[in-house]
Design a protein around this motif. Sequence first.
Motif, short mmCIF file in Angstrom:
data_model
loop_
_atom_site.label_atom_id
_atom_site.label_comp_id
_atom_site.label_asym_id
_atom_site.label_seq_id
_atom_site.Cartn_x
_atom_site.Cartn_y
_atom_site.Cartn_z
N UNK A 1 0.83 -1.41 0.52
CA UNK A 1 -0.13 -0.05 0.13
C UNK A 1 0.85 1.00 0.21
N UNK A 2 0.06 2.48 -0.76
CA UNK A 2 1.09 3.70 -0.91
C UNK A 2 -0.23 4.55 0.22
N UNK A 3 0.54 5.14 0.99
CA UNK A 3 -0.37 5.59 2.10
C UNK A 3 -0.14 7.01 1.81
N UNK A 4 -1.25 7.70 1.70
CA UNK A 4 -1.06 9.56 1.21
C UNK A 4 -1.21 10.33 2.30
N UNK A 5 -0.71 11.39 2.74
CA UNK A 5 -0.89 12.14 3.30
C UNK A 5 -1.86 13.29 2.88
N UNK A 6 -2.49 13.89 4.05
CA UNK A 6 -3.73 14.36 3.33
C UNK A 6 -3.50 15.45 3.32
N UNK A 7 -2.14 16.36 3.89
CA UNK A 7 -1.96 17.86 3.33
C UNK A 7 -3.20 19.01 3.80
N UNK A 8 -2.62 18.67 5.13
CA UNK A 8 -3.67 19.37 6.20
C UNK A 8 -3.50 20.76 6.35
N UNK A 9 -2.40 21.56 5.83
CA UNK A 9 -1.80 22.92 5.63
C UNK A 9 -2.47 23.04 4.49
N UNK A 10 -2.86 22.41 3.46
CA UNK A 10 -3.76 22.78 2.71
C UNK A 10 -4.48 22.86 2.83
N UNK A 11 -5.76 22.08 3.18
CA UNK A 11 -7.53 21.93 3.86
C UNK A 11 -7.66 22.76 4.82
N UNK A 12 -6.06 22.85 5.92
CA UNK A 12 -6.67 24.33 6.60
C UNK A 12 -7.13 25.55 5.76
N UNK A 13 -5.97 25.95 4.12
CA UNK A 13 -6.19 26.88 3.91
C UNK A 13 -7.28 27.42 3.16
N UNK A 14 -8.12 26.66 2.43
CA UNK A 14 -8.88 25.88 1.80
C UNK A 14 -10.36 26.87 2.68
N UNK A 15 -10.11 26.60 4.34
CA UNK A 15 -10.59 26.51 5.19
C UNK A 15 -11.40 28.02 5.31
N UNK A 16 -9.84 28.73 4.86
CA UNK A 16 -9.87 29.91 5.37
C UNK A 16 -9.99 31.08 4.21
N UNK A 17 -10.91 31.39 2.63
CA UNK A 17 -9.71 31.18 1.68
C UNK A 17 -11.93 31.99 1.85
N UNK A 18 -11.15 33.26 1.14
CA UNK A 18 -12.90 33.92 0.59
C UNK A 18 -12.76 34.97 2.25
N UNK A 19 -12.02 35.16 3.27
CA UNK A 19 -12.26 35.51 4.66
C UNK A 19 -12.91 35.37 5.31
N UNK A 20 -13.85 33.64 5.31
CA UNK A 20 -14.82 33.34 6.08
C UNK A 20 -14.49 32.58 7.56
N UNK A 21 -12.48 32.80 7.49
CA UNK A 21 -12.29 32.54 8.50
C UNK A 21 -11.95 30.92 9.55
N UNK A 22 -11.56 31.13 10.21
CA UNK A 22 -11.23 29.23 11.12
C UNK A 22 -12.36 28.31 10.82
N UNK A 23 -12.31 27.31 10.06
CA UNK A 23 -13.72 26.56 11.14
C UNK A 23 -13.82 25.46 12.21
N UNK A 24 -14.65 25.30 13.37
CA UNK A 24 -14.31 24.69 14.68
C UNK A 24 -13.82 23.74 13.20
#
Length: 450
Positions: free
Chosen positions: A382-405
């Motif tokens: 198996x090849x396990x991929x790291x989910x890219x948490x930093x990218x997900x966090x950045x998308x959650x803040x896009x457009x000035x929506x702020x942090x998503x709890x």
Amino acid sequence: MDAKLSQLATLSQKDKTAGYLALLSDILAQSNQGSAPNDLQLLVDTVVNQESVGFVVGRQVLTELVKSLGIGIVADHDLRKRIVQDTLNVLQPRIVIYEEQVNALRFQLADLLEAEEEWTEAARVLMGISLDSGSRSLPDDEKFRIYIRIIRLLLEDEDSVQAETYYNRAASLSNSTTDRETLLQFKLCQARISDYSRKFLEAAMRYHELSWAADIDEEERKELLSSAVTCAVLAPAGPNRSRVLASLYRDERSSELPTYNILSKMFLDHILRPGEIKSFEQTLKPHQLARIAISSNDRLASAVNDEESSLTSASRRTGPSTVLDRAVMEHNLLASSKIYNNITFHGLGALLDLSPGAAETMARKMIEQGRLKGSIDQVDKLIWFDGGKEEDDAQGKAGGLGDVEQITEDTGAPFTKRWDMQIRTTAANVEAIVQHLAVKGLLGTTANSI
């Protein structure tokens, strides 16, 4: 002709210059210039090799001949080329004495060969010019221009190895001029050498930079932008290429290019299909379709890892065959890491049209080089991929929506936990967008009817 030369030989030294110059004018003024090459060769041979004539007279006659050829007195291209070549052959043994005239003739011969699109021959003629000598050393800015011209000619015939040699010489003189056009030509040579050397990421950045130069014609700027996109697509997949792709994708001019479709798919991490690759392949230059060799270590690793799957219907390809093939496979591997949490060697091989062992080898190399985040479980294949948490966090803040709890819930199973978290994150992002639109008053009657 022999009689005239014999008569001139009897003149006194002070009258010889005028006599030979008059004879030169008569030869060039003939209505039928078919015999001019032979007559001029006899004249040049006499003033150069006859000791009774002298160096001073020889230099004056040759200088006048070079000047006359330069202003186009001999209009016929082939005749002029023959005269220049014959004169250079006569002067070759005495190049030290007539160095200035030889250099001027070489420039003219290079122009004639370039007009015939004999790029390499023209470059070789320029290589023979004496740039540094005891009698006459050219200024650094003139040397710089000559080197750039040699590089451009060599690259026309795709001789990138020799072009890089002269590029290194030119680089040491790049500060010798402030001429904008010359510096732009130098930067273009940098980009093209990187392109031919398969340093596609560097080439893409240089092409894109040049595409903004106001001094370059608009059509040429568009061509440079297209070259930047092509090189970015061919560059090794990874974070550095992603940044270049983002810059090109956000360039509003890119949407007008025929390669925009593949650019957008690569930027958005979409998996490329064979039909899209085929259409893009038709836009590539020969050096961008060069075949690549698979190292013996990679071939051996692929063979060892495929022993158990030799009886399956898996692909037998042990690696990419061309530069484009490799770029597409690496991109699809990187794109699959955005879709899947993990994938089997066999599944990845089916996706990339590689044998399972070759797919694992490609993933391993990308992980080692830091271009792919993940790990390999060789026991479970198996090849396990790291989910890219930093990218997900950045998308959650896009457009000035702020942090998503995000609330972590222990489900007792790691796979279920990750799946639930992804669903929770997506739902939270959608809710945040709706709230943002409501605050801005953009939902209107649609929200009330719902």
